[in-house]
Write a protein that holds these residues in place. Structure first.
Motif, PDB file in Angstrom:
ATOM      1  N   UNK A   1       6.141   1.519   1.672  1.00 29.05           N
ATOM      2  CA  UNK A   1       5.316   0.311   1.789  1.00 29.05           C
ATOM      3  C   UNK A   1       5.991  -0.701   2.699  1.00 29.05           C
ATOM      4  N   UNK A   2       7.271  -0.915   2.483  1.00 29.87           N
ATOM      5  CA  UNK A   2       8.044  -1.895   3.248  1.00 29.87           C
ATOM      6  C   UNK A   2       8.015  -1.554   4.739  1.00 29.87           C
ATOM      7  N   UNK A   3       8.154  -0.280   5.034  1.00 30.00           N
ATOM      8  CA  UNK A   3       8.261   0.152   6.436  1.00 30.00           C
ATOM      9  C   UNK A   3       6.912   0.202   7.144  1.00 30.00           C
ATOM     10  N   UNK A   4       5.831   0.364   6.371  1.00 30.61           N
ATOM     11  CA  UNK A   4       4.528   0.610   6.998  1.00 30.61           C
ATOM     12  C   UNK A   4       3.550  -0.563   6.907  1.00 30.61           C
ATOM     13  N   UNK A   5       3.826  -1.543   6.029  1.00 33.21           N
ATOM     14  CA  UNK A   5       2.839  -2.588   5.793  1.00 33.21           C
ATOM     15  C   UNK A   5       3.476  -3.974   5.970  1.00 33.21           C
ATOM     16  N   UNK A   6       2.977  -4.773   6.933  1.00 33.83           N
ATOM     17  CA  UNK A   6       3.573  -6.102   7.186  1.00 33.83           C
ATOM     18  C   UNK A   6       3.531  -7.025   5.974  1.00 33.83           C
TER      19      UNK A   6
ATOM     20  N   UNK B   1      15.382   0.812  -2.634  1.00 34.55           N
ATOM     21  CA  UNK B   1      15.166   1.792  -1.556  1.00 34.55           C
ATOM     22  C   UNK B   1      16.291   2.822  -1.461  1.00 34.55           C
ATOM     23  N   UNK B   2      17.536   2.398  -1.757  1.00 36.39           N
ATOM     24  CA  UNK B   2      18.656   3.307  -1.489  1.00 36.39           C
ATOM     25  C   UNK B   2      19.805   3.164  -2.478  1.00 36.39           C
TER      26      UNK B   2
ATOM     27  N   UNK C   1      11.996   4.625  -9.850  1.00 36.19           N
ATOM     28  CA  UNK C   1      12.697   5.747  -9.207  1.00 36.19           C
ATOM     29  C   UNK C   1      13.340   5.228  -7.926  1.00 36.19           C
ATOM     30  N   UNK C   2      14.462   5.829  -7.533  1.00 36.38           N
ATOM     31  CA  UNK C   2      15.147   5.424  -6.305  1.00 36.38           C
ATOM     32  C   UNK C   2      14.247   5.761  -5.107  1.00 36.38           C
ATOM     33  N   UNK C   3      14.091   4.815  -4.212  1.00 37.50           N
ATOM     34  CA  UNK C   3      13.223   4.989  -3.045  1.00 37.50           C
ATOM     35  C   UNK C   3      11.881   4.294  -3.213  1.00 37.50           C
ATOM     36  N   UNK C   4      11.630   3.744  -4.400  1.00 37.40           N
ATOM     37  CA  UNK C   4      10.337   3.126  -4.675  1.00 37.40           C
ATOM     38  C   UNK C   4      10.085   1.934  -3.749  1.00 37.40           C
ATOM     39  N   UNK C   5       8.916   1.938  -3.115  1.00 39.02           N
ATOM     40  CA  UNK C   5       8.502   0.824  -2.263  1.00 39.02           C
ATOM     41  C   UNK C   5       8.961   0.909  -0.821  1.00 39.02           C
ATOM     42  N   UNK C   6       9.855   1.851  -0.509  1.00 35.97           N
ATOM     43  CA  UNK C   6      10.421   1.925   0.853  1.00 35.97           C
ATOM     44  C   UNK C   6       9.340   2.205   1.894  1.00 35.97           C
TER      45      UNK C   6
ATOM     46  N   UNK D   1      -1.734  -5.466  -3.974  1.00 32.70           N
ATOM     47  CA  UNK D   1      -2.117  -6.455  -2.959  1.00 32.70           C
ATOM     48  C   UNK D   1      -2.302  -5.822  -1.580  1.00 32.70           C
ATOM     49  N   UNK D   2      -1.576  -4.733  -1.316  1.00 33.20           N
ATOM     50  CA  UNK D   2      -1.689  -4.066  -0.012  1.00 33.20           C
ATOM     51  C   UNK D   2      -2.930  -3.165   0.094  1.00 33.20           C
ATOM     52  N   UNK D   3      -3.678  -3.038  -1.000  1.00 40.04           N
ATOM     53  CA  UNK D   3      -4.932  -2.273  -0.951  1.00 40.04           C
ATOM     54  C   UNK D   3      -6.040  -3.043  -0.241  1.00 40.04           C
TER      55      UNK D   3
END
Length: 295
Positions: A20-25, A47-48, A13-18, A73-75
């Motif tokens: 995560x990208x913004x909140x997790x280094x 993302x867009x 879906x459009x926006x997927x992962x955005x 992996x971010x878990x």
């Protein structure tokens, strides 16, 4: 026991992962790395971009893979699988998350797979259809009766009881759909895809992907991986490779995979990646297990 499962193409879906990208280094680092490895800016499409851009196989497959693997992996310590499985493309995500493949190697293979499948679709156009409300055996019987030399249709995805996807040449799919309806299927719905995935029509893609897989280093995963081709658990890297090569022209035995995982002790399933398709399928396969998404 905890099982983690990974979705395939179609969950995007459009926006997927955005977020995560913004909140997790770590997520940002891995997404940026993915842009480098692929040689194009996949994150801007994820993302867009438009739904049409995201729907291209060469974009969809890496996008779903990235969202799935990076989510897992971010878990951190919460990602502690005792067994894993992935649906079609999701098998690559499962192998990376379980440590059998490096992130970079997994992404390269997924990209190679997507390009090879795209090419195979152009060489031998085909399609797929969802069959709802018929027993597996009846679907198999009708596929066998319709298939002939030069025009094939086979069960491609055994998703859950009463829900199969068939795959093959366009004329054969159309004929099979009519016969499925006559046999009492609630729905026999052609899918908006340009290829006959998980059928013999994918042989050119299989040949191409085989070369890439054979050149890639696989390690023993941290837990058993239940693979699509026969729904059995594997930890041996050589067997895992061979099953991954066979996957493109073989049926996805998802119902059996989930049942085998449950028989081996799984009682808690987490879907890592976009959408909730696998959660729905697992709920229809066995209502007694806990099923949830990563979010």
């Amino acid at each position: 026991m905890k099982a983690f499962v990974f979705p395939g193409q179609g969950a995007q879906f459009v926006g997927m992962g955005k977020d995560l990208y913004e909140q997790n280094p770590l997520a940002k680092e891995l997404f940026d790395k993915a842009n480098e490895v692929l040689g194009f800016d996949i994150t801007s499409i994820m993302f867009a971009g438009t739904a049409e851009e995201l729907k291209q196989t060469k974009v969809t497959q890496p996008a779903v893979f990235l969202h799935s693997v990076i989510s897992a992996l971010c878990m951190g310590d919460d990602f502690a699988p005792e067994m894993v499985a992935g649906h079609s493309l999701g098998e690559f995500s499962a192998l990376v998350a379980a440590g059998a493949l490096s992130f970079e190697d997994g992404l390269k293979l997924v990209h190679a797979r997507a390009l090879a499948m795209q090419k195979a679709c152009e060489v031998a156009p085909g399609t797929m259809a969802a069959i709802i409300g018929l027993a597996d055996e009846k679907v198999e019987e009708i596929c066998a009766s319709v298939s002939k030399e030069g025009s094939v249709v086979i069960p491609a995805n055994y998703n859950c009881p009463g829900q199969l996807v068939i795959s093959g040449n366009v004329e054969a799919i159309n004929e099979a759909c009519e016969k499925m309806k006559e046999a009492g299927a609630k729905r026999a719905l052609p899918l908006p895809v340009s290829g006959a995935f998980h059928s013999p029509l994918m042989q050119p893609a299989k040949d191409e992907l085989q070369a890439a897989i054979e050149q890639t280093t696989f390690k023993a995963p941290v837990c058993p991986v239940y693979q699509n081709v026969d729904a059995k658990p594997y930890t041996d890297p050589v067997a895992i490779k061979n099953n991954l090569i066979a996957q493109l022209t073989s049926s996805v035995r998802w119902t059996d995979s989930v049942q085998h995982m449950i028989a081996d002790g799984a009682d808690d399933f987490t879907e890592c990646g976009p959408g909730k398709a696998l959660q729905g399928m697992i709920g229809r396969i066995d209502k007694t297990v806990a099923v949830h998404g990563i979010e």
